[in-house]
Design a protein around this motif. Structure first.
Motif, PDB file in Angstrom:
ATOM      1  N   LEU A  57     -53.663   3.142  -9.087  1.00 45.38           N
ATOM      2  CA  LEU A  57     -54.827   2.259  -9.207  1.00 45.38           C
ATOM      3  C   LEU A  57     -55.497   2.366 -10.573  1.00 45.38           C
ATOM      4  O   LEU A  57     -56.020   1.375 -11.089  1.00 45.38           O
ATOM      5  N   TRP A  58     -55.520   3.549 -11.164  1.00 45.74           N
ATOM      6  CA  TRP A  58     -56.085   3.680 -12.507  1.00 45.74           C
ATOM      7  C   TRP A  58     -55.216   2.953 -13.518  1.00 45.74           C
ATOM      8  O   TRP A  58     -55.692   2.495 -14.546  1.00 45.74           O
ATOM      9  N   GLU A  59     -53.946   2.871 -13.233  1.00 46.85           N
ATOM     10  CA  GLU A  59     -53.018   2.155 -14.110  1.00 46.85           C
ATOM     11  C   GLU A  59     -53.170   0.642 -13.943  1.00 46.85           C
ATOM     12  O   GLU A  59     -53.150  -0.103 -14.915  1.00 46.85           O
ATOM     13  N   GLN A  60     -53.305   0.211 -12.681  1.00 48.04           N
ATOM     14  CA  GLN A  60     -53.460  -1.225 -12.402  1.00 48.04           C
ATOM     15  C   GLN A  60     -54.249  -1.383 -11.117  1.00 48.04           C
ATOM     16  O   GLN A  60     -53.738  -1.125 -10.026  1.00 48.04           O
ATOM     17  N   ASP A  61     -55.492  -1.800 -11.249  1.00 48.00           N
ATOM     18  CA  ASP A  61     -56.360  -1.977 -10.093  1.00 48.00           C
ATOM     19  C   ASP A  61     -55.983  -3.259  -9.347  1.00 48.00           C
ATOM     20  O   ASP A  61     -55.604  -4.254  -9.959  1.00 48.00           O
ATOM     21  N   GLY A  62     -56.048  -3.196  -8.022  1.00 43.73           N
ATOM     22  CA  GLY A  62     -55.895  -4.392  -7.219  1.00 43.73           C
ATOM     23  C   GLY A  62     -54.522  -4.716  -6.667  1.00 43.73           C
ATOM     24  O   GLY A  62     -54.292  -5.858  -6.263  1.00 43.73           O
ATOM     25  N   PRO A  63     -53.601  -3.769  -6.565  1.00 39.11           N
ATOM     26  CA  PRO A  63     -52.310  -4.122  -5.970  1.00 39.11           C
ATOM     27  C   PRO A  63     -52.469  -4.378  -4.467  1.00 39.11           C
ATOM     28  O   PRO A  63     -53.446  -3.933  -3.855  1.00 39.11           O
ATOM     29  N   THR A  64     -51.497  -5.067  -3.888  1.00 40.60           N
ATOM     30  CA  THR A  64     -51.492  -5.195  -2.438  1.00 40.60           C
ATOM     31  C   THR A  64     -51.023  -3.870  -1.854  1.00 40.60           C
ATOM     32  O   THR A  64     -50.429  -3.043  -2.556  1.00 40.60           O
ATOM     33  N   VAL A  65     -51.263  -3.702  -0.564  1.00 40.09           N
ATOM     34  CA  VAL A  65     -50.811  -2.480   0.115  1.00 40.09           C
ATOM     35  C   VAL A  65     -49.295  -2.366  -0.010  1.00 40.09           C
ATOM     36  O   VAL A  65     -48.772  -1.279  -0.272  1.00 40.09           O
ATOM     37  N   SER A  66     -48.586  -3.477   0.154  1.00 40.26           N
ATOM     38  CA  SER A  66     -47.120  -3.407   0.069  1.00 40.26           C
ATOM     39  C   SER A  66     -46.656  -3.069  -1.346  1.00 40.26           C
ATOM     40  O   SER A  66     -45.704  -2.300  -1.520  1.00 40.26           O
ATOM     41  N   GLU A  67     -47.318  -3.604  -2.367  1.00 43.86           N
ATOM     42  CA  GLU A  67     -46.965  -3.256  -3.753  1.00 43.86           C
ATOM     43  C   GLU A  67     -47.210  -1.765  -4.012  1.00 43.86           C
ATOM     44  O   GLU A  67     -46.397  -1.102  -4.655  1.00 43.86           O
ATOM     45  N   LEU A  68     -48.307  -1.270  -3.497  1.00 44.11           N
ATOM     46  CA  LEU A  68     -48.636   0.153  -3.655  1.00 44.11           C
ATOM     47  C   LEU A  68     -47.584   1.016  -2.959  1.00 44.11           C
ATOM     48  O   LEU A  68     -47.110   2.002  -3.514  1.00 44.11           O
ATOM     49  N   PHE A  81     -43.065   4.666  -3.003  1.00 41.90           N
ATOM     50  CA  PHE A  81     -41.981   4.954  -2.057  1.00 41.90           C
ATOM     51  C   PHE A  81     -42.539   5.432  -0.716  1.00 41.90           C
ATOM     52  O   PHE A  81     -42.010   6.357  -0.097  1.00 41.90           O
ATOM     53  N   LEU A  82     -43.631   4.800  -0.271  1.00 41.38           N
ATOM     54  CA  LEU A  82     -44.265   5.142   0.997  1.00 41.38           C
ATOM     55  C   LEU A  82     -44.284   3.920   1.906  1.00 41.38           C
ATOM     56  O   LEU A  82     -44.519   2.802   1.445  1.00 41.38           O
ATOM     57  N   ASP A  83     -44.083   4.145   3.203  1.00 43.05           N
ATOM     58  CA  ASP A  83     -44.185   3.032   4.148  1.00 43.05           C
ATOM     59  C   ASP A  83     -45.644   2.860   4.559  1.00 43.05           C
ATOM     60  O   ASP A  83     -46.491   3.727   4.316  1.00 43.05           O
ATOM     61  N   SER A  84     -45.950   1.724   5.186  1.00 37.65           N
ATOM     62  CA  SER A  84     -47.342   1.429   5.525  1.00 37.65           C
ATOM     63  C   SER A  84     -47.904   2.417   6.548  1.00 37.65           C
ATOM     64  O   SER A  84     -49.099   2.694   6.542  1.00 37.65           O
ATOM     65  N   GLY A  85     -47.053   2.986   7.401  1.00 44.04           N
ATOM     66  CA  GLY A  85     -47.512   3.970   8.370  1.00 44.04           C
ATOM     67  C   GLY A  85     -48.038   5.237   7.716  1.00 44.04           C
ATOM     68  O   GLY A  85     -48.903   5.910   8.262  1.00 44.04           O
ATOM     69  N   THR A  86     -47.510   5.565   6.550  1.00 46.71           N
ATOM     70  CA  THR A  86     -47.986   6.727   5.795  1.00 46.71           C
ATOM     71  C   THR A  86     -49.150   6.335   4.892  1.00 46.71           C
ATOM     72  O   THR A  86     -50.127   7.075   4.753  1.00 46.71           O
ATOM     73  N   LEU A  87     -49.048   5.158   4.303  1.00 48.72           N
ATOM     74  CA  LEU A  87     -50.025   4.722   3.312  1.00 48.72           C
ATOM     75  C   LEU A  87     -51.372   4.339   3.938  1.00 48.72           C
ATOM     76  O   LEU A  87     -52.428   4.655   3.381  1.00 48.72           O
ATOM     77  N   THR A  88     -51.357   3.674   5.083  1.00 50.76           N
ATOM     78  CA  THR A  88     -52.604   3.185   5.686  1.00 50.76           C
ATOM     79  C   THR A  88     -53.610   4.301   5.966  1.00 50.76           C
ATOM     80  O   THR A  88     -54.775   4.192   5.559  1.00 50.76           O
ATOM     81  N   ARG A 148     -32.986   9.097  -9.150  1.00 46.40           N
ATOM     82  CA  ARG A 148     -33.573   8.419  -7.995  1.00 46.40           C
ATOM     83  C   ARG A 148     -33.000   7.008  -7.860  1.00 46.40           C
ATOM     84  O   ARG A 148     -32.633   6.578  -6.766  1.00 46.40           O
ATOM     85  N   ALA A 149     -32.920   6.308  -8.967  1.00 48.29           N
ATOM     86  CA  ALA A 149     -32.388   4.934  -8.936  1.00 48.29           C
ATOM     87  C   ALA A 149     -30.917   4.929  -8.504  1.00 48.29           C
ATOM     88  O   ALA A 149     -30.500   4.095  -7.699  1.00 48.29           O
TER      89      ALA A 149
END
Length: 154
Positions: A57-68, A73-80, A148-149
């Motif tokens: 967020l400090w790098e780029q404010d305002g991403p969507t939850v899915s972009e974040l 590399f986190l799913d929404s169940g972990t991120l929410t 990783r890639a």
């Protein structure tokens, strides 16, 4: 003779030695790195996963939850739950995207933006603790990102 008994009566091949496993080197280094970060992040009131969110967020404010989630590399169940705790701490605000109500954007609050100043000392402390030159750490980071890639394509 059982299989278990048979396996222990001959030496393990070097391919199976713990210290020859890249996964263990990464895992144990990650544990050590997290231990190093803990007191630094405790001082600014963040956990390690929260710090990673804040870095994005400090790098780029305002991403969507899915972009974040993709970035970390986190799913929404972990991120929410993570985002809910950051919101409860008044560091971020979750807002519906006015152009698409299905999307939720994550924005820094004034307190979240101000925390960046406190966090600026963290990377320097980690660099000092590593006793490694910055160009070497940057090269290692690029190597790990490439690995990783490659693993992600496997």
């Amino acid at each position: 003779m059982s299989t278990a008994e048979h396996a222990t009566d001959r030496p393990s091949p070097p391919l199976l030695w713990l210290d020859n496993q890249v996964c263990f080197a990464l895992y144990s280094t990650s544990l050590t790195m997290t231990k190093l970060y803990k007191p630094l992040l405790d001082a600014i009131g963040l956990t390690y996963p929260q710090y990673l969110v804040m870095l994005v967020l400090w790098e780029q404010d305002g991403p969507t939850v899915s972009e974040l989630g993709e970035r970390l590399f986190l799913d929404s169940g972990t991120l929410t739950p993570l985002l809910k705790r950051l919101e409860a701490a008044d560091l971020v605000a979750r807002q519906r995207d006015p152009q698409d109500e299905r999307r939720v954007r994550i924005r820094l609050t004034p307190r979240g933006r101000a925390l960046r100043d406190e966090a600026e000392s963290v990377p320097a402390c980690v660099l000092r603790s590593s006793r490694t030159a910055l160009p070497e750490l940057q090269a290692l980071t690029r190597q790990l990102q490439a690995l990783r890639a490659q693993l992600g394509q496997a």
